[in-house]
Design an enzyme around this catalytic site. Sequence first.
Site, PDB file in Angstrom:
ATOM      1  N   LYS A 166       1.369  -1.137  -3.174  1.00 42.82           N
ATOM      2  CA  LYS A 166       0.850   0.210  -2.863  1.00 42.82           C
ATOM      3  C   LYS A 166       0.997   1.154  -4.047  1.00 42.82           C
ATOM      4  CE  LYS A 166       3.874   0.355   0.402  1.00 42.82           C
ATOM      5  NZ  LYS A 166       4.299  -1.052   0.422  1.00 42.82           N
ATOM      6  N   VAL A 222      -5.384  -8.043 -10.475  1.00 43.16           N
ATOM      7  CA  VAL A 222      -5.238  -9.370 -11.091  1.00 43.16           C
ATOM      8  C   VAL A 222      -4.090  -9.406 -12.105  1.00 43.16           C
ATOM      9  CG1 VAL A 222      -7.623 -10.113 -10.700  1.00 43.16           C
ATOM     10  CG2 VAL A 222      -7.085  -8.730 -12.719  1.00 43.16           C
ATOM     11  N   GLY A 223      -3.205  -8.448 -12.002  1.00 44.86           N
ATOM     12  CA  GLY A 223      -2.046  -8.364 -12.881  1.00 44.86           C
ATOM     13  C   GLY A 223      -1.330  -7.068 -12.552  1.00 44.86           C
ATOM     14  N   THR A 226      16.702  -4.001  -3.426  1.00 37.61           N
ATOM     15  CA  THR A 226      17.937  -4.765  -3.212  1.00 37.61           C
ATOM     16  C   THR A 226      18.032  -6.011  -4.087  1.00 37.61           C
ATOM     17  OG1 THR A 226      16.839  -5.937  -1.422  1.00 37.61           O
ATOM     18  CG2 THR A 226      18.140  -4.024  -0.798  1.00 37.61           C
ATOM     19  N   GLY A 227      16.943  -6.380  -4.756  1.00 37.78           N
ATOM     20  CA  GLY A 227      16.954  -7.580  -5.591  1.00 37.78           C
ATOM     21  C   GLY A 227      16.892  -8.877  -4.783  1.00 37.78           C
ATOM     22  N   ARG A 228      16.794  -8.751  -3.442  1.00 37.99           N
ATOM     23  CA  ARG A 228      16.776  -9.963  -2.614  1.00 37.99           C
ATOM     24  C   ARG A 228      15.489 -10.747  -2.848  1.00 37.99           C
ATOM     25  NH1 ARG A 228      17.518  -7.449   3.305  1.00 37.99           N
ATOM     26  NH2 ARG A 228      16.220  -5.839   2.354  1.00 37.99           N
ATOM     27  N   PRO A 229      15.574 -12.110  -2.822  1.00 39.93           N
ATOM     28  CA  PRO A 229      14.343 -12.882  -2.924  1.00 39.93           C
ATOM     29  C   PRO A 229      13.462 -12.583  -1.707  1.00 39.93           C
ATOM     30  CG  PRO A 229      16.270 -14.338  -2.741  1.00 39.93           C
ATOM     31  CD  PRO A 229      16.770 -12.934  -2.665  1.00 39.93           C
ATOM     32  N   ASP A 276       5.655  -4.036   0.116  1.00 41.09           N
ATOM     33  CA  ASP A 276       5.567  -4.623  -1.225  1.00 41.09           C
ATOM     34  C   ASP A 276       4.206  -5.239  -1.517  1.00 41.09           C
ATOM     35  OD1 ASP A 276       8.231  -3.881  -1.560  1.00 41.09           O
ATOM     36  OD2 ASP A 276       8.947  -5.783  -0.748  1.00 41.09           O
ATOM     37  N   GLN A 292       6.630   1.105   3.021  1.00 39.56           N
ATOM     38  CA  GLN A 292       6.793  -0.094   3.854  1.00 39.56           C
ATOM     39  C   GLN A 292       5.399  -0.654   4.187  1.00 39.56           C
ATOM     40  OE1 GLN A 292       8.884   2.907   4.909  1.00 39.56           O
ATOM     41  NE2 GLN A 292      10.054   2.048   3.252  1.00 39.56           N
ATOM     42  N   GLY A 307      10.348   0.776  -2.685  1.00 35.95           N
ATOM     43  CA  GLY A 307      10.380   0.627  -4.141  1.00 35.95           C
ATOM     44  C   GLY A 307       8.950   0.373  -4.575  1.00 35.95           C
ATOM     45  N   HIS A 308       8.349   1.345  -5.240  1.00 37.45           N
ATOM     46  CA  HIS A 308       6.937   1.249  -5.626  1.00 37.45           C
ATOM     47  C   HIS A 308       6.857   1.129  -7.148  1.00 37.45           C
ATOM     48  CE1 HIS A 308       5.635   3.392  -1.639  1.00 37.45           C
ATOM     49  NE2 HIS A 308       6.291   2.271  -1.456  1.00 37.45           N
TER      50      HIS A 308
HETATM   51  P1  GDP Z   1       4.884  -1.609  -3.226  1.00 36.77           P
HETATM   52  O1  GDP Z   1       6.216  -1.411  -2.588  1.00 36.77           O
HETATM   53  O2  GDP Z   1       3.816  -1.893  -2.217  1.00 36.77           O
HETATM   54  O3  GDP Z   1       4.480  -0.502  -4.158  1.00 36.77           O
HETATM   55  O4  GDP Z   1       5.013  -2.935  -4.107  1.00 36.77           O
HETATM   56  P2  GDP Z   1       6.245  -3.341  -5.073  1.00 36.77           P
HETATM   57  O5  GDP Z   1       6.183  -2.532  -6.303  1.00 36.77           O
HETATM   58  O6  GDP Z   1       7.519  -3.354  -4.311  1.00 36.77           O
HETATM   59  O7  GDP Z   1       5.918  -4.863  -5.341  1.00 36.77           O
HETATM   60  C1  GDP Z   1       4.741  -5.261  -5.977  1.00 36.77           C
HETATM   61  C2  GDP Z   1       5.127  -6.060  -7.219  1.00 36.77           C
HETATM   62  O8  GDP Z   1       4.010  -6.797  -7.671  1.00 36.77           O
HETATM   63  C3  GDP Z   1       5.534  -5.178  -8.393  1.00 36.77           C
HETATM   64  O9  GDP Z   1       6.475  -5.861  -9.166  1.00 36.77           O
HETATM   65  C4  GDP Z   1       4.223  -5.004  -9.151  1.00 36.77           C
HETATM   66  O10 GDP Z   1       4.424  -4.731 -10.544  1.00 36.77           O
HETATM   67  C5  GDP Z   1       3.604  -6.360  -8.960  1.00 36.77           C
HETATM   68  N1  GDP Z   1       2.132  -6.378  -8.929  1.00 36.77           N
HETATM   69  C6  GDP Z   1       1.309  -5.452  -8.371  1.00 36.77           C
HETATM   70  N2  GDP Z   1       0.023  -5.847  -8.448  1.00 36.77           N
HETATM   71  C7  GDP Z   1       0.042  -7.050  -9.063  1.00 36.77           C
HETATM   72  C8  GDP Z   1      -0.975  -7.994  -9.411  1.00 36.77           C
HETATM   73  O11 GDP Z   1      -2.156  -7.815  -9.155  1.00 36.77           O
HETATM   74  N3  GDP Z   1      -0.569  -9.147 -10.025  1.00 36.77           N
HETATM   75  C9  GDP Z   1       0.735  -9.399 -10.305  1.00 36.77           C
HETATM   76  N4  GDP Z   1       1.034 -10.559 -10.888  1.00 36.77           N
HETATM   77  N5  GDP Z   1       1.723  -8.527  -9.997  1.00 36.77           N
HETATM   78  C10 GDP Z   1       1.377  -7.389  -9.374  1.00 36.77           C
HETATM   79  P1  IMO Z   2       7.989  -0.666   0.184  1.00 40.07           P
HETATM   80  O1  IMO Z   2       7.534   0.765   0.400  1.00 40.07           O
HETATM   81  C1  IMO Z   2       9.563  -4.290   2.030  1.00 40.07           C
HETATM   82  C2  IMO Z   2      12.415  -3.785   5.316  1.00 40.07           C
HETATM   83  C3  IMO Z   2      13.842  -4.213   5.074  1.00 40.07           C
HETATM   84  C4  IMO Z   2      14.223  -4.667   6.472  1.00 40.07           C
HETATM   85  C5  IMO Z   2      13.509  -3.648   7.346  1.00 40.07           C
HETATM   86  C6  IMO Z   2      14.386  -2.498   7.813  1.00 40.07           C
HETATM   87  O2  IMO Z   2       8.550  -0.926  -1.150  1.00 40.07           O
HETATM   88  O3  IMO Z   2       6.908  -1.618   0.590  1.00 40.07           O
HETATM   89  P2  IMO Z   2      15.346  -0.345   6.552  1.00 40.07           P
HETATM   90  O4  IMO Z   2      16.268  -0.229   5.377  1.00 40.07           O
HETATM   91  O5  IMO Z   2      14.023   0.313   6.356  1.00 40.07           O
HETATM   92  O6  IMO Z   2      15.985   0.044   7.847  1.00 40.07           O
HETATM   93  O7  IMO Z   2      15.078  -1.943   6.693  1.00 40.07           O
HETATM   94  O8  IMO Z   2      12.434  -3.140   6.585  1.00 40.07           O
HETATM   95  N1  IMO Z   2      11.865  -2.819   4.333  1.00 40.07           N
HETATM   96  C7  IMO Z   2      10.987  -3.129   3.383  1.00 40.07           C
HETATM   97  N2  IMO Z   2      10.450  -4.320   3.038  1.00 40.07           N
HETATM   98  N3  IMO Z   2       9.177  -3.177   1.395  1.00 40.07           N
HETATM   99  C8  IMO Z   2       9.675  -1.976   1.739  1.00 40.07           C
HETATM  100  O9  IMO Z   2       9.233  -0.805   1.209  1.00 40.07           O
HETATM  101  C9  IMO Z   2      10.653  -1.915   2.768  1.00 40.07           C
HETATM  102  N4  IMO Z   2      11.367  -0.911   3.326  1.00 40.07           N
HETATM  103  C10 IMO Z   2      12.092  -1.477   4.296  1.00 40.07           C
HETATM  104  O10 IMO Z   2      13.915  -5.256   4.138  1.00 40.07           O
HETATM  105  O11 IMO Z   2      13.664  -5.928   6.743  1.00 40.07           O
HETATM  106 MG    MG Z   3       8.146  -2.198  -2.675  1.00 42.90          MG
END
Ligand code: GDP
Ligand code: IMO
Ligand code: MG
Length: 419
Positions: free
Chosen positions: A19, A409-410, A299-302, A16, A222, A43-44
Amino acid sequence: MIPSRTDVILGAQWGDEGKGRVVDYYAGEYDVIARFGGGDNAGHTLVVGDRKLALRIVPSGVLRTRPALFIGGGTVVSLEGLLDELEMLRSLGVDISRVKVSDRAHVVFSYHAAADRENERARGALALGTTGRGIGPAYTDKAARSGITFGDLHRKEATADKIRHNLLAREPLLGQAMPREEDVVAQTLERAAKILPHVVDGVEFIHGALERGKRVLAEGAQGTLLDVGYGTYPYVTSSHTIAGGACVGLGIGPAQIDRVVGVVKAYCTRVGGGPFPSELHDAIGDRLRQRGAEFGTVTGRPRRCGWFDAVAARYASRVNGLSSAVLTKLDVLTGLEAIGIVTAYRQASKPATFAAAGEPDLETEVTWVDGWTDDLSSARGIWQLPLAARNYIAHLEGVLGVPIDAVSVGPERESIALT
Ligand code: GDP
Ligand code: IMO
Ligand code: MG
């Protein structure tokens, strides 16, 4: 960043990092965007104009018209999840014929997800906090040589036989949660018929592209610290998320990779269980979670939040052989008077390495740097950032030992300040 033959973009922390948005930013310059590992545990998120997309398995180049979107052999993919995602993309006007799946990718079945949940339940207090998507059991079947590949789907009878065998083997674990064999077979064959037009010989596809001089961007899922070999084992995912995973996941050699770009968040987050040395259990942690909207895409988890961990970042830089980095979510730190960075680990007063991250007697040393109050969101060049933010970036470059190419930055596509 000028694209070269094959570049890799991957997460350098616990996932997260942003990427998806970084891949989207650069994707227009490449001919193929290739996911090399993981499945719909990922989740990207992309934010382009008034459109917000959370992609699970289709590479984050979908909103660019040029590149082919390749789901590589190192992935594990749910047929149902992929069909839903393709349908969602089709309804947005994306040409989904650009999506190709390697014959080497493995299929994730509902019995894998059921087994994932059963395994977690059986672990009790030692549960890993998986996404419950069946990722671990699907990779287990792959390693046990009983998995079913996308290439196998061409052979209906053989696929049905393998499903029967795999269900029988799982009966003791699943008990009541066992799906009916005929349902699994029928659903699989029905879905396979829709997916097969997207299935390609993955090695021919990627090498054909490279031999024609096409440019490939490999997208990680990941993050480094969730790698099954080099992460905080056993609190990891079941695949190789590090740069080496791009070779294995696409079937290319290390010498074919030109650059490895690590995506690092300006602070750390982790979702699920496991070691997190820089975690904050206080109001600052809550503030990062709220301002950064740190809630899981899948998963919506914090998400657990903490300071940037320089020990972990240096480790990630090494195990990936990073060429450069992209720093994300710098705007989330705005308004903090001072920003902490975990700069050292100690055990019994002696310096410790990242290997000690999960040790109960681990102590961390925090270095403080000045914060800033200016809104960063309109900066498009690093020179437009306040001095304190530039100092923070310079500090992180020193830690990583590689240059930072860009800073986000956003969440929006264009919210990137180039260095
Ligand atoms: P990924 O799994 O690495 O692709 O990242 P996720 O999409 O799961 O989580 C990144 C979250 O941060 C998403 O909700 C993006 O929209 C948000 N995000 C990405 N870059 C920025 C940033 O520079 N600033 C802010 N405020 N949010 C960002
Ligand atoms: P992206 O690509 C953050 C974490 C899970 C758990 C561990 C194992 O969006 O960055 P799994 O279901 O893979 O067997 O769970 O890995 N996990 C992630 N955490 N971002 C992810 O993907 C993740 N994919 C798996 O929360 O701790
Ligand atoms: Mg993600």
